[in-house]
Design a protein around this motif. Structure first.
Motif, short mmCIF file in Angstrom:
data_model
loop_
_atom_site.label_atom_id
_atom_site.label_comp_id
_atom_site.label_asym_id
_atom_site.label_seq_id
_atom_site.Cartn_x
_atom_site.Cartn_y
_atom_site.Cartn_z
N MET A 154 28.60 -9.43 -4.03
CA MET A 154 27.44 -9.22 -3.15
C MET A 154 27.24 -7.74 -2.85
N ILE A 155 25.97 -7.34 -2.77
CA ILE A 155 25.58 -6.03 -2.27
C ILE A 155 24.90 -6.26 -0.93
N PHE A 156 25.44 -5.64 0.11
CA PHE A 156 24.94 -5.89 1.46
C PHE A 156 23.77 -4.96 1.79
N SER B 115 27.17 0.56 7.10
CA SER B 115 28.07 -0.33 7.84
C SER B 115 28.90 -1.22 6.93
N SER B 116 28.48 -1.39 5.67
CA SER B 116 29.25 -2.24 4.76
C SER B 116 30.41 -1.50 4.11
N CYS C 51 22.10 -9.78 -4.13
CA CYS C 51 21.61 -8.54 -3.52
C CYS C 51 20.85 -8.90 -2.25
N ASP C 52 21.48 -8.70 -1.10
CA ASP C 52 20.87 -9.07 0.18
C ASP C 52 20.16 -7.86 0.77
N GLU C 53 18.86 -7.78 0.58
CA GLU C 53 18.05 -6.65 1.07
C GLU C 53 18.68 -5.32 0.66
#
Length: 339
Positions: free
Chosen positions: A116-118, A123-124, A197-199
């Protein structure tokens, strides 16, 4: 530009001769509900229907865009795909195996299948760990020797357009676009089959967004990645996706290939989203589709079609019964009584 992907046949696929093995990821009747605690004794006041009955298939090597307003359940779906949340009902199949019922060997290798890409590249990333330690953490967990790990980290940084010496730096020493490149390198460390890819570009400047999007597309072609691209920005989704799925209140409203969905949307909600996209021509008029009010509470979703309280075309049937998820054209699915 990527080669055109065969459109997904959805729930009707069995009648069309396709089987579940054709799909890399298969989501069936998926639900995720969160109890709402309240009161001095911690009693349950209700249930948040974050994901409320989804059927979706993702083909290997494609990019599927998932769009919808904030609160529609996109990020919850991402967490379910990563096994960060256990579904309330339904199941997720990856290569034909239920990710919550699979054997130990499958689960041990699951990080090699899904990463996953946050959304927030700052912050990630752990501010106390160097970039090299962050990118190489998964490699260390999976037992790669230190010397091989250092070579792999340098390779990954080069893959995303950074230099090997960047491995010794810390997140605060990078720009937002560079930090997101680090996040992409970390997601690719274990050679995953799919990246959620979350946003991934919403926190970046527009010019940097284009660089990151182009990088993702180049990496997809080079590494044969499957991408689940989650965003509320329809312009970005329309640029990167092979197919687009539209979510509202935890449900899918429409699914079609990119060209069809943007040229001939069937659901009133999809049309309203597309007409709300800004256009660069100051003389151009806005669309005629309008929706009023706010999204209903996911704790008490409306009966019938969840969109009917805001739909300008709603009829009595819309408030009484849930529309069937059906194929209105080859590869084009919609949940609307009027489609």
């Amino acid at each position: 530009m990527r080669a055109h992907q065969e459109p997904h046949r959805g729930p009707a696929q069995a009648a069309q001769g396709r089987t579940a093995i054709d799909d890399f990821i298969r989501i069936e009747r998926l639900k995720k509900h969160y109890p709402v605690q309240g009161g001095p004794l911690g009693t349950t006041r209700g249930v948040v229907h974050a994901v409320d009955g989804m059927d979706l298939c993702v083909l290997r090597g494609e990019t599927i865009g998932l769009v919808g307003e904030s609160g529609c359940g996109k990020s919850t779906l991402a967490r379910l795909l990563l096994r960060l949340e256990r579904p309330t009902e339904g199941r997720i199949l990856v290569d034909g195996q239920d990710i919550w019922q699979a054997d130990h060997a499958f689960l041990k290798g699951y990080p090699h299948r899904m990463q996953m890409i946050f959304q927030d590249p700052f912050s990630s990333l752990n501010p106390r760990r160097s970039i090299g330690a962050t990118v190489g953490e998964a490699l260390a967990i999976h037992g790669m020797p230190r010397a091989d790990r250092a070579r792999r980290v340098s390779e990954l940084l080069g893959l995303v357009g950074l230099r090997p010496e960047h491995a010794a730096r810390y997140p605060h020493e990078f720009s937002g676009g560079q930090r997101q490149r680090v996040a992409i390198a970390r997601a690719l460390a274990l050679n995953p089959d799919c990246v959620v890819c979350d946003e991934p570009v919403s926190a970046l400047d527009v010019s940097i967004q284009a660089q990151v999007i182009n990088l993702l597309q180049e990496l997809q072609d080079r590494l044969n990645l499957t991408l689940v691209f989650i965003s509320h920005d329809l312009a970005v989704v329309g640029y990167v996706s092979d197919r687009v799925a539209v979510m509202y209140l935890g449900r899918l409203m429409e699914l079609a290939d990119r060209q069809t969905l943007y040229a001939a949307p069937r659901h009133p909600y999809t049309r309203a989203l597309l007409h709300a996209v800004p256009v660069p021509d100051p003389e151009a008029r806005g669309g005629t589709e309008r929706v009023g009010g706010d999204i209903p509470s996911p704790i008490t979703p409306p009966p019938g079609c969840p969109f009917h309280p805001r739909c300008p075309q709603a009829v009595d049937t819309c408030s009484r019964s849930m529309p069937e998820w059906r194929e209105v054209a080859p590869g084009h699915f919609v949940a609307c009584h009027l489609a």
